[in-house]
Design a protein around this motif. Structure first.
Motif, PDB file in Angstrom:
ATOM      1  N   ARG A 106       0.904  -1.043   0.159  1.00 58.71           N
ATOM      2  CA  ARG A 106       0.001  -0.008  -0.048  1.00 58.71           C
ATOM      3  C   ARG A 106       0.842   1.277  -0.016  1.00 58.71           C
ATOM      4  N   ILE A 107       1.957   1.211   0.772  1.00 60.08           N
ATOM      5  CA  ILE A 107       2.676   2.273   0.825  1.00 60.08           C
ATOM      6  C   ILE A 107       3.536   2.549  -0.491  1.00 60.08           C
ATOM      7  N   GLU A 109       2.649   1.767  -3.361  1.00 64.18           N
ATOM      8  CA  GLU A 109       1.789   2.268  -4.643  1.00 64.18           C
ATOM      9  C   GLU A 109       1.652   3.603  -4.644  1.00 64.18           C
ATOM     10  N   ASN A 110       1.933   4.366  -3.308  1.00 68.95           N
ATOM     11  CA  ASN A 110       1.911   5.960  -3.399  1.00 68.95           C
ATOM     12  C   ASN A 110       3.365   6.646  -3.577  1.00 68.95           C
ATOM     13  N   TRP A 111       4.432   5.534  -3.937  1.00 68.82           N
ATOM     14  CA  TRP A 111       5.502   6.037  -4.347  1.00 68.82           C
ATOM     15  C   TRP A 111       5.546   6.808  -5.686  1.00 68.82           C
ATOM     16  N   LYS A 112       6.342   8.095  -5.758  1.00 65.61           N
ATOM     17  CA  LYS A 112       6.370   8.720  -7.189  1.00 65.61           C
ATOM     18  C   LYS A 112       7.742   8.448  -7.463  1.00 65.61           C
ATOM     19  N   ARG A 140       4.718  -6.519  -6.429  1.00 66.02           N
ATOM     20  CA  ARG A 140       5.147  -5.124  -7.038  1.00 66.02           C
ATOM     21  C   ARG A 140       5.680  -5.552  -8.414  1.00 66.02           C
ATOM     22  N   TYR A 242      10.782   4.496   4.952  1.00 58.91           N
ATOM     23  CA  TYR A 242       9.759   3.852   5.919  1.00 58.91           C
ATOM     24  C   TYR A 242      10.216   2.464   6.534  1.00 58.91           C
TER      25      TYR A 242
END
Length: 290
Positions: A106-107, A109-112, A140, A242
């Motif tokens: 989940r974390i 997926e928000n990576w740019k 992933r 993280y």
């Protein structure tokens, strides 16, 4: 003898040996012997079993009666939809640990995209069977550079085996925590040993007598590895990186305290399916450290 009669007979042996979850165990063991799913096995209950099948199931049940886990008897355990090989010297993957993988994904997926275009780096520390890091990498689709690390010879061998059987693109490193680790990571995930030493003799026989104490023993207070990893990880995390842990059900406040003391922020606890504290996530902001 039919499958129904054989399973009834062997189930009674498990019950007499006080095996927990005997009903689900006999189904699992019989499915392996029959080489089919349980729904198919139900349709075959009136079929006659061969002598070889009866002997094999009897042998499985005899092993299980010693409290040896089915995962070690059969040599596999499903995790995140993937079938992982198991080994008696390595901790069995647990369903609650899937929450750690889900939160890591989940974390991620928000990576740019990074400014320099590099791939994100992820470290699975104390990887055991490799179930966390390998599942993350598979889910992933290889978008990140994933490394798995453990001190145990058996864990490293099993992780490499699972990497091959699941065709995961991961690096495997044998190391005592960060000793052989180089560079920085965007995320570090870990399910370290966290059982207090004096609690190990009180564990159920399946865990106490068969699973490796090296993967269970978190020293006197159960916090030894959290404290060490949290402090040392600061040198291996990118700014705003993280860190994610699996924890014991009574360790949230203590682990949160260690994270706060060492400059981590955005600390979040996540409960498992039983409503118990199980996962902790946090970010490291070097600029916030006094």
């Amino acid at each position: 003898m039919t499958w129904q009669a054989l399973m009834k007979e062997e189930l009674e042996r498990l019950r007499q040996a006080d095996i927990p979850e005997a009903d689900s165990d006999i189904r699992l063991l019989a499915m392996d012997v029959a080489g089919c799913t349980y729904s198919t096995l139900i349709l075959r209950m009136a079929e006659e079993v061969t002598e070889k099948q009866a002997q094999r199931l009897h042998a499985y049940v005899t092993e299980r009666m010693t409290h040896k886990p089915c995962q070690y008897i059969l040599g596999t355990q499903e995790f995140m939809g993937y079938e992982f090989a198991t080994a008696e010297e390595v901790l069995i993957p647990r369903p609650e640990t899937e929450l750690l993988v889900e939160e890591a994904c989940r974390i991620a997926e928000n990576w740019k995209d990074t400014p320099d275009g590099r791939k994100r780096r992820v470290l699975d520390l104390c990887c055991g069977s490799g179930c966390i890091g390998i599942s993350f990498s598979k889910l992933r689709h290889g978008r990140d550079l994933v490394e798995l690390a453990d001190i145990s010879d058996a864990a490293i061998a099993l992780t490499k085996k699972n990497r091959e059987r699941l065709q995961a693109d991961c690096a495997v490193i044998q190391t005592d925590l960060f000793m052989q680790i180089e560079g920085k990571y965007d995320m570090i995930v870990s399910n370290p040993p966290y059982i207090r030493t004096d609690e190990i003799p009180k564990l159920m026989a399946e865990v106490r007598d068969f699973e490796p104490h090296l993967a269970l023993d978190g020293k006197a207070d159960g916090l030894y590895f959290y404290d060490k990893i949290i402090r040392e990880a600061r040198e291996y995390l990118y700014e705003d990186g993280y860190i994610l842990f699996e924890i014991g059900q009574d360790q949230l406040d203590a682990v949160r305290g260690l994270l706060v003391e060492n400059g981590y922020t955005d600390i979040k606890g996540i409960k498992d399916y039983a409503g118990l504290d199980r996962i902790v996530t946090a970010r490291y902001l070097k600029s916030c450290v006094q």
